[in-house]
Every structure is written in structure tokens, then in C-alpha cells.
Design an enzyme around this catalytic site. Structure first.
Site, mmCIF file in Angstrom:
data_model
loop_
_atom_site.group_PDB
_atom_site.id
_atom_site.type_symbol
_atom_site.label_atom_id
_atom_site.label_comp_id
_atom_site.label_asym_id
_atom_site.label_seq_id
_atom_site.Cartn_x
_atom_site.Cartn_y
_atom_site.Cartn_z
ATOM 1 N N ARG A 21 -6.278 -2.156 9.750
ATOM 2 C CA ARG A 21 -4.874 -0.991 9.879
ATOM 3 C C ARG A 21 -5.148 -0.696 10.976
ATOM 4 N NH1 ARG A 21 -3.096 -3.213 5.401
ATOM 5 N NH2 ARG A 21 -3.720 -1.937 3.590
ATOM 6 N N GLU A 165 -4.323 -0.104 -11.789
ATOM 7 C CA GLU A 165 -3.955 -0.564 -11.095
ATOM 8 C C GLU A 165 -4.439 -2.136 -10.678
ATOM 9 O OE1 GLU A 165 -4.437 0.366 -6.473
ATOM 10 O OE2 GLU A 165 -2.932 -0.780 -5.951
ATOM 11 N N LYS A 207 -0.934 1.805 -12.640
ATOM 12 C CA LYS A 207 0.049 1.636 -11.033
ATOM 13 C C LYS A 207 0.069 0.575 -10.803
ATOM 14 C CE LYS A 207 -1.529 2.102 -5.894
ATOM 15 N NZ LYS A 207 -2.061 3.111 -4.922
ATOM 16 N N SER A 249 2.759 0.462 -3.255
ATOM 17 C CA SER A 249 3.926 -0.954 -2.335
ATOM 18 C C SER A 249 3.498 -2.296 -1.496
ATOM 19 C CB SER A 249 4.741 0.047 -1.165
ATOM 20 O OG SER A 249 3.357 0.344 0.090
ATOM 21 N N GLY A 250 2.346 -2.626 -2.165
ATOM 22 C CA GLY A 250 2.542 -3.772 -1.745
ATOM 23 C C GLY A 250 2.655 -4.720 -0.594
ATOM 24 N N GLY A 251 3.194 -3.646 0.662
ATOM 25 C CA GLY A 251 3.067 -4.842 1.526
ATOM 26 C C GLY A 251 5.111 -4.895 1.868
ATOM 27 N N ARG A 282 0.657 1.448 2.400
ATOM 28 C CA ARG A 282 1.480 1.318 3.774
ATOM 29 C C ARG A 282 2.579 1.917 3.623
ATOM 30 N NH1 ARG A 282 -0.218 -4.830 2.276
ATOM 31 N NH2 ARG A 282 -0.236 -3.664 0.351
HETATM 32 C C1 5MM Z 1 -5.195 1.509 1.272
HETATM 33 O O1 5MM Z 1 -5.658 0.757 -0.159
HETATM 34 C C2 5MM Z 1 -5.999 0.618 -1.581
HETATM 35 C C3 5MM Z 1 -7.354 -0.116 -1.152
HETATM 36 O O2 5MM Z 1 -7.459 -1.052 -1.084
HETATM 37 P P1 5MM Z 1 -8.750 -1.655 -0.508
HETATM 38 O O3 5MM Z 1 -9.942 -1.643 -1.529
HETATM 39 O O4 5MM Z 1 -8.133 -3.581 -0.095
HETATM 40 O O5 5MM Z 1 -9.015 -1.517 1.165
HETATM 41 C C4 5MM Z 1 -5.003 -0.251 -3.010
HETATM 42 O O6 5MM Z 1 -5.533 -0.088 -3.859
HETATM 43 C C5 5MM Z 1 -4.080 0.966 -2.662
HETATM 44 O O7 5MM Z 1 -3.923 1.979 -3.020
HETATM 45 C C6 5MM Z 1 -2.942 0.180 -3.518
HETATM 46 O O8 5MM Z 1 -2.419 -0.849 -3.257
HETATM 47 C C7 5MM Z 1 -1.552 0.920 -2.612
HETATM 48 O O9 5MM Z 1 -1.408 0.745 -1.661
HETATM 49 P P2 5MM Z 1 -0.071 0.032 -0.917
HETATM 50 O O10 5MM Z 1 -0.276 -0.151 0.593
HETATM 51 O O11 5MM Z 1 0.114 -1.347 -1.844
HETATM 52 O O12 5MM Z 1 1.293 1.271 -1.242
#
Ligand code: 5MM
Length: 326
Positions: A21, A165, A207, A249-251, A282
Site C-alpha cells: 500500500r 473471516e 466478517k 470491502s474486498g477491493g 481499504r
Molecule cells: C487489512 O488486510 C487484512 C489482512 O490481510 P493480509 O494478511 O493479506 O495483509 C485483511 O484481513 C482485512 O482485514 C480484510 O480483508 C478487510 O480489508 P478490506 O480491504 O477487504 O476491507
């Protein structure tokens, strides 16, 4: 954690994800930059208006603010419950090309005690399911569901609230219907395994992903279709006794994620048996990190954007968000 129409803030990016990021914004991916970003988030004025809990990463829970106060304690002092990601990220699933499983059950009982002593009150574990030709396999669904259930049981044993999740990724050219089928199958399997492991549904948070068209699909479902497909899928699979549901949010863009959450509450709010909220990373961090760009002088504007986006989702959780771009 989910009271007063608040949501959760996912700030648990592992070091490789956090660095990705930063690099995308030409910010050198150093420990100092990751700490500066996390301090900016935690000290954002008014963050607790929309956020009831924040998910930290191992590196962050061991760090302090500039005044020396531990980040978990600072969050708690601001009225935000600190939590911690306890999975160890994904590795390839043996014999199943293109699929992954999440590592981390070894030593989990001990790590939970350490995190608890550092102030964590809840935890999170992410499993990843890919949609593709012939995917997901039964093996990927079952392995990930079983590991999520084992994780949740360990957390409840330690008196920590597990966030479960299972993320069905948006990547691919699949249809909304295919995402609905896969998400339904995955959630059925997850709740079956949670039940068999003796997990108390009332003491956990799910989640999930929203039910969306694949990112590369030529046909993109509209806001109302996504809201209907997602609520239908959750009502079919998530027991009414579950403590809460908080979306990733997933992208999705920040606007998409907020509008989808808003439409679910506006159109189906009265049907929902559980609190339905957000646990975005994100979709709330992106605009703020763009504005920050690694420069201290931009801190106040970045903090303003962060709380603007978290507060929008609090309004969406009540079905009252007005699309400013419409
Ligand atoms: C923030 O990313 C979290 C950890 O992911 P990595 O182990 O790949 O770094 C991830 O679990 C996050 O909490 C969820 O996917 C929600 O993040 P988004 O960006 O999808 O809202």
C-alpha cells in the site's frame, strides 16, 4: 464493539500488504512509515464516533504513540476496543493449484494469552477462497472452514471474541450468481464446522464478503442487486444468534462499499436478525492514505478524510446515506 451503529476498522495489514500500500503511493516501505501511518489513524480526532473496535497487526500492538503510550491502550482510552489479527497469512493448499489455506493454529493458545495481556479483547482470522474454473474445491472449502472453527474455539476458550473471516475474493470474471453460490456454500460449511467445534455463535462476529460480480466480469451488478443477493445469502446461511456481521470491502471502491451497506439497511433493515456493519480496511483508508502520501504536513487532512469515510459508513449502517455523486 458494534453498538451505536458503529463499525470496526481493519488496520491489520501484514507487513507485506502494508508495504504494498505504501509503495503504491511512492512512500518508502519502512517500519517508520508503517508506524507513522498507524499513529495517524489511532490519533485521528473523532475516530471513535464511527468506530467501535480496531483490528491491529502483531507489529502494531507492540508499538507506541509518540508520547510513549502503547497503541492498544491509546485506542481503549479513546473508546475503541483493540483487537488483533492472529492468523499467519495464507500458503498454497497442497494438491490444489490456485487455492490457499491459512496458517496459524500452532502455538495459538499461547499467543492469545500474550495478546490478551497486551490489551486485545477480540481477534481476527482470515481465510481466502478463490472462484475460478473448477474452483473452489471441496477440499479448500472444508480445510478453511475447519481451521476457522478451530481458531474460533481457541479464542472463546481464552475469553476473546473471534471474528471469523471467510473471504470469497472478487478476482475473476464470474457472475453475481456464481459469487452467491460459492459464498452460500462456504458459509454453510463454516457454520457447520463452528457448530461441531462447540463455538458459541452469540460470542463471535462473522466478517464476510458482499456478494458481488467478479471484478473482471463484463456484467457488473447494480447496487440494489448486490444488496438483495448479499442479504439473501446471509439470511440463508447465518444463524440468527450470531453476535454480529461486519463486512470486509474486498477491493470495492469506498463509494461502492458504502452504497451497498446503505442499500442493505434501507431495503432490508427490518429483516436482519444480527447487527450488520462494516469492518473495512481499504474502503476507509484509501482516500486518507492518498492524501497523506507519507508527508507529515498532510496528517490533518488525511485524518479528516479517514473519519469522513468511517462516519459515512456509520450513516450507511442506518440506511440513511445519500450518494453525493448521484
Ligand atoms: C487489512 O488486510 C487484512 C489482512 O490481510 P493480509 O494478511 O493479506 O495483509 C485483511 O484481513 C482485512 O482485514 C480484510 O480483508 C478487510 O480489508 P478490506 O480491504 O477487504 O476491507
Amino acid at each position: 464493539m458494534l453498538a451505536d451503529n458503529k463499525g470496526l476498522l481493519a488496520m491489520d495489514e501484514s507487513t507485506p500488504t502494508a508495504n504494498k500500500r505504501l509503495e503504491a503511493r511512492h512512500i518508502p516501505p519502512t517500519e517508520a512509515a508503517r508506524l507513522a501511518w498507524r499513529r495517524l489513524i489511532v490519533t485521528a480526532p473523532g475516530l471513535s464516533e464511527g468506530i467501535g473496535g480496531a483490528i491491529l497487526y502483531d507489529e502494531t500492538i507492540r508499538q507506541t504513540l509518540a508520547d510513549g503510550s502503547p497503541i492498544a491502550k491509546a485506542l481503549a482510552d479513546y473508546g475503541i476496543i483493540p483487537g488483533i489479527k492472529v492468523d499467519a497469512s495464507t500458503v498454497p493448499l497442497p494438491n490444489h493449484s490456485g487455492e490457499v489455506m491459512t496458517e496459524g493454529p500452532d502455538g495459538l493458545r499461547k499467543r492469545l494469552q500474550e495478546y490478551k495481556s497486551m490489551g486485545a479483547r477480540f481477534t481476527k482470522w482470515r481465510a481466502v477462497i478463490n472462484i475460478g474454473s473448477g474452483l473452489p474445491s471441496r477440499a479448500a472449502i472444508d480445510t478453511n472452514a475447519q481451521t476457522l472453527a478451530l481458531y474460533a474455539a481457541f479464542c472463546q476458550e481464552a475469553d476473546l471474541v473471534p471474528i471469523v473471516e471467510p473471504e470469497v475474493l472478487m478476482d475473476g470474471d464470474h457472475s453475481l450468481q456464481r459469487c452467491a453460490e460459492v459464498t452460500t456454500e462456504v458459509l454453510h460449511s463454516v457454520f457447520d464446522r463452528l457448530y461441531r467445534m462447540g463455538v458459541d455463535y452469540g460470542g463471535m462476529i462473522l466478517k464476510p464478503n458482499m456478494v458481488l460480480s467478479g471484478k473482471a466480469s463484463a456484467v457488473q451488478a447494480g447496487i440494489d442487486e448486490v444488496a438483495e443477493a448479499t442479504v439473501t445469502c446471509l439470511l440463508r446461511t447465518v444463524p440468527a444468534s450470531v453476535g454480529g456481521v461486519a463486512f470486509l470491502s474486498g477491493g470495492q471502491t469506498p463509494d461502492q462499499a458504502t452504497l451497498h451497506l446503505n442499500a442493505m439497511h434501507r431495503d432490508y433493515g427490518k429483516l436482519l436478525p444480527w447487527p450488520l456493519t462494516f469492518s473495512f480496511s481499504r474502503a476507509v483508508q484509501q482516500p486518507a492514505m492518498d492524501a497523506w502520501a507519507g508527508k507529515e504536513a498532510n496528517t490533518a487532512e488525511a485524518q479528516r478524510l479517514l473519519t469522513t469515510y468511517t462516519n459515512r459508513n456509520r450513516v450507511a449502517r442506518q440506511g440513511a446515506y445519500q450518494d453525493e455523486t448521484a
